[in-house]
Enzyme design. Structure first.
Site, PDB file in Angstrom:
ATOM      1  N   ARG A 221      39.750  36.301  49.369  1.00  0.00           N
ATOM      2  CA  ARG A 221      38.967  37.017  50.195  1.00  0.00           C
ATOM      3  C   ARG A 221      37.160  36.960  50.772  1.00  0.00           C
ATOM      4  NH1 ARG A 221      39.620  43.330  49.239  1.00  0.00           N
ATOM      5  NH2 ARG A 221      37.682  42.526  47.805  1.00  0.00           N
TER       6      ARG A 221
ATOM      7  N   ALA B 211      38.646  36.612  35.317  1.00  0.00           N
ATOM      8  CA  ALA B 211      39.417  36.223  35.184  1.00  0.00           C
ATOM      9  C   ALA B 211      40.361  34.623  35.851  1.00  0.00           C
ATOM     10  CB  ALA B 211      40.717  36.931  35.285  1.00  0.00           C
TER      11      ALA B 211
ATOM     12  N   LYS C 156      29.587  40.707  30.263  1.00  0.00           N
ATOM     13  CA  LYS C 156      30.718  39.033  29.248  1.00  0.00           C
ATOM     14  C   LYS C 156      28.892  38.118  30.020  1.00  0.00           C
ATOM     15  CE  LYS C 156      35.395  39.664  29.790  1.00  0.00           C
ATOM     16  NZ  LYS C 156      36.796  40.071  30.927  1.00  0.00           N
TER      17      LYS C 156
ATOM     18  N   GLY D 249      50.997  39.325  32.536  1.00  0.00           N
ATOM     19  CA  GLY D 249      49.158  38.963  32.330  1.00  0.00           C
ATOM     20  C   GLY D 249      49.222  40.039  31.082  1.00  0.00           C
TER      21      GLY D 249
ATOM     22  N   ASP E 261      40.026  34.548  27.134  1.00  0.00           N
ATOM     23  CA  ASP E 261      40.422  35.550  28.547  1.00  0.00           C
ATOM     24  C   ASP E 261      41.548  33.676  28.561  1.00  0.00           C
ATOM     25  OD1 ASP E 261      40.031  37.737  28.123  1.00  0.00           O
ATOM     26  OD2 ASP E 261      38.324  37.190  29.770  1.00  0.00           O
TER      27      ASP E 261
ATOM     28  N   GLY F 118      42.756  34.763  43.957  1.00  0.00           N
ATOM     29  CA  GLY F 118      41.152  35.729  43.407  1.00  0.00           C
ATOM     30  C   GLY F 118      39.989  34.319  42.796  1.00  0.00           C
TER      31      GLY F 118
HETATM   32  N1  LIG Z   1      45.377  40.757  31.482  1.00  0.00           N
HETATM   33  C1  LIG Z   1      44.550  39.746  30.597  1.00  0.00           C
HETATM   34  O1  LIG Z   1      44.483  39.851  29.598  1.00  0.00           O
HETATM   35  C2  LIG Z   1      43.320  39.933  31.345  1.00  0.00           C
HETATM   36  C3  LIG Z   1      41.591  39.815  31.225  1.00  0.00           C
HETATM   37  C4  LIG Z   1      41.284  39.789  32.143  1.00  0.00           C
HETATM   38  C5  LIG Z   1      41.568  40.376  33.393  1.00  0.00           C
HETATM   39  N2  LIG Z   1      42.216  40.622  33.660  1.00  0.00           N
HETATM   40  C6  LIG Z   1      42.768  40.929  35.057  1.00  0.00           C
HETATM   41  O2  LIG Z   1      42.411  40.935  35.646  1.00  0.00           O
HETATM   42  C7  LIG Z   1      42.621  41.782  37.297  1.00  0.00           C
HETATM   43  C8  LIG Z   1      40.429  41.181  37.748  1.00  0.00           C
HETATM   44  O3  LIG Z   1      40.164  40.737  36.345  1.00  0.00           O
HETATM   45  P1  LIG Z   1      38.218  39.951  36.273  1.00  0.00           P
HETATM   46  O4  LIG Z   1      37.983  40.096  35.389  1.00  0.00           O
HETATM   47  O5  LIG Z   1      38.671  38.751  37.340  1.00  0.00           O
HETATM   48  O6  LIG Z   1      38.031  41.070  38.668  1.00  0.00           O
HETATM   49  P2  LIG Z   1      36.586  40.735  39.468  1.00  0.00           P
HETATM   50  O7  LIG Z   1      36.241  39.927  38.730  1.00  0.00           O
HETATM   51  O8  LIG Z   1      36.272  41.894  39.773  1.00  0.00           O
HETATM   52  O9  LIG Z   1      37.551  40.015  40.409  1.00  0.00           O
HETATM   53  C9  LIG Z   1      38.181  40.621  41.143  1.00  0.00           C
HETATM   54  C10 LIG Z   1      38.554  39.622  42.634  1.00  0.00           C
HETATM   55  O10 LIG Z   1      40.392  40.577  42.361  1.00  0.00           O
HETATM   56  C11 LIG Z   1      40.123  39.606  44.232  1.00  0.00           C
HETATM   57  N3  LIG Z   1      40.362  40.951  45.125  1.00  0.00           N
HETATM   58  C12 LIG Z   1      39.999  42.531  44.878  1.00  0.00           C
HETATM   59  N4  LIG Z   1      40.812  43.862  44.982  1.00  0.00           N
HETATM   60  C13 LIG Z   1      41.645  42.414  46.415  1.00  0.00           C
HETATM   61  C14 LIG Z   1      42.306  42.751  47.647  1.00  0.00           C
HETATM   62  N5  LIG Z   1      42.554  43.942  48.270  1.00  0.00           N
HETATM   63  N6  LIG Z   1      42.428  41.684  48.491  1.00  0.00           N
HETATM   64  C15 LIG Z   1      41.714  40.703  48.130  1.00  0.00           C
HETATM   65  N7  LIG Z   1      41.577  39.868  46.930  1.00  0.00           N
HETATM   66  C16 LIG Z   1      41.471  40.887  46.173  1.00  0.00           C
HETATM   67  C17 LIG Z   1      38.224  39.657  44.215  1.00  0.00           C
HETATM   68  O11 LIG Z   1      38.558  39.156  45.256  1.00  0.00           O
HETATM   69  P3  LIG Z   1      36.789  39.118  46.498  1.00  0.00           P
HETATM   70  O12 LIG Z   1      35.610  37.837  44.986  1.00  0.00           O
HETATM   71  O13 LIG Z   1      37.241  38.882  47.353  1.00  0.00           O
HETATM   72  O14 LIG Z   1      36.380  40.372  45.940  1.00  0.00           O
HETATM   73  C18 LIG Z   1      38.505  38.691  43.074  1.00  0.00           C
HETATM   74  O15 LIG Z   1      38.860  36.967  43.225  1.00  0.00           O
HETATM   75  C19 LIG Z   1      42.116  42.874  36.547  1.00  0.00           C
HETATM   76  O16 LIG Z   1      43.137  43.398  36.702  1.00  0.00           O
HETATM   77  C20 LIG Z   1      41.642  42.770  34.977  1.00  0.00           C
HETATM   78  O17 LIG Z   1      42.359  43.752  34.252  1.00  0.00           O
HETATM   79  C21 LIG Z   1      43.565  40.575  32.508  1.00  0.00           C
END
Ligand SMILES: NC(=O)c1ccc[n+]([C@@H]2O[C@H](COP(=O)([O-])OP(=O)(O)OC[C@H]3O[C@@H](n4cnc5c(N)ncnc54)[C@H](OP(=O)(O)O)[C@@H]3O)[C@@H](O)[C@H]2O)c1
Length: 223
Positions: A95, A74, A11, A187, A47, A70
């Site tokens: 976090r 996303a 991305k 979601g 998104d 978070g």
């Molecule tokens: N519905 C949709 O269309 C859509 C679109 C895009 C994404 N999503 C979903 O959104 C979610 C996040 O995706 P992303 O691309 O944003 O991922 P990402 O960039 O890896 O970000 C993950 C986020 O979750 C936090 N996190 C993960 N595990 C945690 C824990 N155990 N305790 C506290 N915070 C935690 C991370 O915190 P840190 O910064 O501290 O690591 C970060 O803020 C995924 O499940 C993805 O499938 C859905």
């Protein structure tokens, strides 16, 4: 050809191959949809737009105070779209300090919303002035720890609780928020709407979100 979608881990990397960016994609710094406009490939981020479409079906964004759990990809997409749509105040609860502060600075410096960073290192209570709480972490996805360290009793009746998790559509977070009287938003709508928006960008055609939703449920084995 009309364009393409791309996903993690492309991305950000894809941006250097494109001819320009849409307003929100430029602020977000990530592209998941490239659109051929008159021979130029323009990067968009559908998104956040997909999330916003679901959100606006429930309530306007204007003037809202929002807790964002978070600060990853996303969260960035959602926060920028909500701010551009008129949300005024964000609590960015994350976090890792670096990512949380980066998103907070982006909102404060590049949008008219104000944002405060909260380091998520103990049980978090939703502030009294918040009207919306969004789980934009990956917590709750199948095979991940699904229980966010928040005081669920601080979620009040009348609030909106939204989740980004697609599978399972009904998460622990949404269940607990719903028990406290919050309106809940899955979601699934976000991912369906990003497809609706992408198809509209490429073809000009409005497709029926319900058809896509039903097909997605079938593919996930949830129909
Ligand atoms: N519905 C949709 O269309 C859509 C679109 C895009 C994404 N999503 C979903 O959104 C979610 C996040 O995706 P992303 O691309 O944003 O991922 P990402 O960039 O890896 O970000 C993950 C986020 O979750 C936090 N996190 C993960 N595990 C945690 C824990 N155990 N305790 C506290 N915070 C935690 C991370 O915190 P840190 O910064 O501290 O690591 C970060 O803020 C995924 O499940 C993805 O499938 C859905």
């Amino acid at each position: 050809w009309k364009g393409f979608n791309c996903s993690i881990p492309h991305k950000v990397e894809v941006i250097k191959y494109l001819d320009g960016l849409g307003e929100s994609a430029s602020l977000i710094g990530a592209v998941n949809c490239a659109v051929n406009r008159g021979g130029k490939l323009i990067g968009e981020n559908t998104d956040g737009k997909g999330f916003l479409k679901s959100f606006l079906e429930i309530t306007p964004a204007t003037g809202k105070t929002i807790v964002l759990l978070g600060a990853g990809g996303a969260a960035r997409a959602i926060a920028v779209e909500l701010a551009l749509a008129g949300a005024t105040k964000f609590y960015v609860v994350n976090r890792s300090r670096a990512r949380g502060e980066e998103l907070t600075a982006l909102l404060n410096e590049k949008t008219s919303a104000s944002a405060t960073f909260v380091e998520w290192n103990k049980t978090y209570s939703i502030p009294q002035d918040a009207e919306v709480v969004i789980n934009s972490t990956s917590m709750g996805m199948v095979n991940t720890e699904g229980k966010q360290d928040i005081d669920f009793d601080s979620i009040r009746s009348g609030m909106l609780a939204a989740d980004v998790i697609v599978n399972p559509p009904q998460t622990y977070f949404l269940d607990e928020a719903g028990k406290r009287g919050a309106t809940t938003l899955q979601g699934l709508g976000m991912v369906v709407n990003q497809a609706v928006i992408g198809i509209k960008f490429w073809t000009g055609v409005d497709v029926d979100a319900k058809d896509l939703n039903d097909e997605l449920l079938r593919v996930l084995g949830l129909a």
